[in-house]
Design an enzyme around this catalytic site. Structure first.
Site, PDB file in Angstrom:
ATOM      1  CG  HIS A  26      27.102 -38.684  -9.321  1.00  0.00           C
ATOM      2  ND1 HIS A  26      28.029 -38.041  -9.796  1.00  0.00           N
ATOM      3  CD2 HIS A  26      27.032 -38.672  -7.976  1.00  0.00           C
ATOM      4  CE1 HIS A  26      28.595 -37.586  -9.034  1.00  0.00           C
ATOM      5  NE2 HIS A  26      28.245 -37.969  -7.960  1.00  0.00           N
ATOM      6  CG  ASN A  53      31.365 -41.148 -12.231  1.00  0.00           C
ATOM      7  OD1 ASN A  53      32.317 -41.564 -11.914  1.00  0.00           O
ATOM      8  ND2 ASN A  53      31.239 -40.201 -13.265  1.00  0.00           N
ATOM      9  CB  CYS A  79      20.475 -35.556  -9.939  1.00  0.00           C
ATOM     10  SG  CYS A  79      19.049 -36.067  -9.086  1.00  0.00           S
TER      11      CYS A  79
END
Lengths: 392, 392
Positions: free
Chosen positions: B271, B269, B306
């Site tokens: 991330h 993803n 994040c």
């Protein structure tokens, strides 16, 4: 037979056997001052094992509980349904079927180099597991344990033509062969189970070290008798003369200093795992390069182990003709017609389509008076068609 | 049905559904200023997929190559020999047999918490894989993809009674259930295949987010129709009222600042994977404590995703009565007779033998004007009999 990736060659002050004659790849350091002694798993676990004459009934119970849970075979197994492994090649090779897991891939769903290295370690250990020779260590045979010997890797080479993708079923073959008089070669092939296409090849060289004296050792006859019946004269990578890796110095173009091993980097041998070394190496290459290139090959020459308290420096240097070939390749790409063959690699160019780029690497421990080499490396890269950040 | 561990709950400036009513665990932030837009895999891959009306023949070839290599089932499968998975519990649960791999254990041969979290993610995704509902994303169903929805995890709780050891064969069961009106619960059980003893339990809560608007979403009827037949009313962990995790502030006793996500921390993803969060949390606890304690439980409440450019701060605070209970436990240990039951845990004390210690955790992004919470956590620890460095 075996594999202990986590325990690279360590160079004590003297040697019990002349490493110079060994395959030409081990560097002898006379009068090296370091003599770090790190406890091994066996040493630490020793008191609680059945070998202790003072073992209590609870300790023996503990041992048998571990045996029940681990179930290391005491005889050669031809098939292991849980590991999805089987003995092949007239009884001496090992093949394991694995599925690429979701956490083994990076962005863009392709397996990372770290995942491939982990799978090499895993299949090597499972090969020994199936052989019935595995003792209670990290790939050491019964004969090795009787002689206080552990495996240390001195060289590792990997070529990746295609990166496997998430959910893909792979077949990994691994086998061993002689390497000089006292060493062992271990090779691997990774194939697509669906298409039979070879995705990656690897070869490695191993020697034995006395875990008490930390000296390299000749291969004892009883160990040779255990493992030599498994030797095959077959190579995953044909390489007559191994490429020489130059040692970088402080003039290297890119330097990452003060790298600190973390708890999660330590493995069963209480050392920094060699996969972590590769991460440190690759993270020193500029992001801009990594975003447009994919790793096609790596060679690692291990020199010294790295403990949890060491502070590590990672240096790397691109080959000098990079700018030139980059320009040539750009114009090549402009006129290139995309073919299905190119697309096979999940959007990447195949290994023969463009010239590759090279980097030289060095990891070293920064000392007050001098630096200690941990590992030298060479990486080869091919340009990706699209911008694929972090594709290795 | 699904799992996208890597994509924690993200809080945009407004919500399309009232999270306050959702299980009481999601914190609403009105007028939050952040609105980071991170491209998803589907968005990036979109142009090359068959869904594009302008797809060329090479692009379609690329797609079919990926389909051949990945082989995502289009119908429900009861058995998958490669994943060693099967559908259980009257057709709705999933069980997978796995062997603990050499690189999934830390020092002392026990599986790390990170490895367990990775296996939870893997079995969750394989459950969806087997269901025939998996689309070309990270656990999203066909109905979710049609509605531009992805899974985000809002809460995760794990209890570990015994850590599996290297080479041990495990059975992992996972199933899903309703969580409020618009959420889903996913639970796991890890058992020893040899003894049937339960080693670990976990439960998690998931909601859906529109990947374009980044807003939390109600569960569309067509998605409910897909996944609700798989719901089971059974819990791995009985917990009537979830423990409230307080928010730490700058007065926290231990702080790690300037943590920087690395390339290798990013997943499909794009991330930072949530397993990395746990590593950051645990590394903030002092070594001295970690050397003599083993993690017995963890609760994570996700607040915000994040990105790779964020700078993260990790704070933690031991429970106030630590010194007191430590003293009590020391005297308890002195008078304790070692029993086989204690030794079962590979040298660790069982979960009921001693009082546990607690830590509260917070990961946040340091901003110029204000900080953004990423995840709050609570960890529970039990004392180990011997000094076992880095046993989690």
């Amino acid at each position: 037979m075996a594999a202990a990736f986590s325990c690279p060659v360590f160079f004590p002050s003297t040697f019990s056997y002349n490493g110079n004659r060994y395959h030409g790849r081990i560097k002898i350091k006379i009068n090296a001052t370091s003599s770090t002694k790190v406890k091994t798993l066996n040493e630490i676990a020793g008191a609680g094992k059945g070998s202790s004459s003072l073992a209590t009934s609870t300790e023996i119970n503990h041992l048998s509980q571990e045996q029940i849970r681990q179930r290391i075979p005491t005889k050669k197994q031809l098939v292991d349904p849980y590991r999805q492994g089987l003995i092949i090649e007239r009884g001496v090779g090992y093949r394991q079927t694995v599925v690429v897991r979701s956490y083994e891939v990076g962005p863009y769903k392709t397996a990372t180099l770290e995942s491939l290295l982990n799978l090499f370690q895993e299949t090597a250990l499972n090969h020994v597991w199936m052989s019935g020779l595995l003792s209670n260590g990290f790939g050491a045979t019964h004969g090795m344990v009787r002689n206080n010997l552990i495996w240390v890797v001195s060289r590792m080479q990997v070529q990746v033509d295609h990166y496997p993708i998430w959910g893909e079923v792979l077949e990994i073959d691994t086998w061993v062969g002689a390497s000089g008089k006292n060493g062992m070669r271990r090779d691997w092939l990774i194939r697509s189970q669906a298409t039979g296409i070879t995705y990656a090849r690897a070869t490695s060289t191993w020697v034995m070290m006395n875990e008490k004296t930390r000296r390299l050792s000749k291969m004892p006859e009883e160990v040779r008798d255990e493992i030599s019946p498994w030797f095959v004269d077959k190579r995953a990578i044909n390489e007559d003369v191994p490429e020489k890796i130059v040692k970088l110095d402080d003039n290297a173009r890119y330097v990452n200093s003060d790298l600190k091993p973390k708890r999660s980097d330590l493995d069963m041998n209480h050392h920094v795992n060699n996969v972590k070394y590769v991460r440190w190496m690759l993270e020193t290459i500029p992001d801009k390069f990594l975003e447009s290139h994919q790793l096609s090959g790596i060679v690692l020459e291990y020199r010294r182990e790295c403990g949890s308290s060491d502070r590590v420096q990672s240096l790397c240097q691109p080959d000098e003709d990079e700018t030139l070939t980059n320009g040539v390749e750009q114009s090549l790409l402009k006129n290139m017609v995309l073919t299905p063959r190119i697309m096979e690699g999940n959007g990447y160019l195949g290994p023969l389509d463009v010239k590759s780029y090279g980097y030289t690497h060095l990891l070293q421990i920064k000392g007050d008076s001098k630096n200690e080499e941990i590992v030298r490396g060479r990486t080869r890269w091919r340009k990706t068609l699209s911008t694929l950040p972090y594709s290795s």
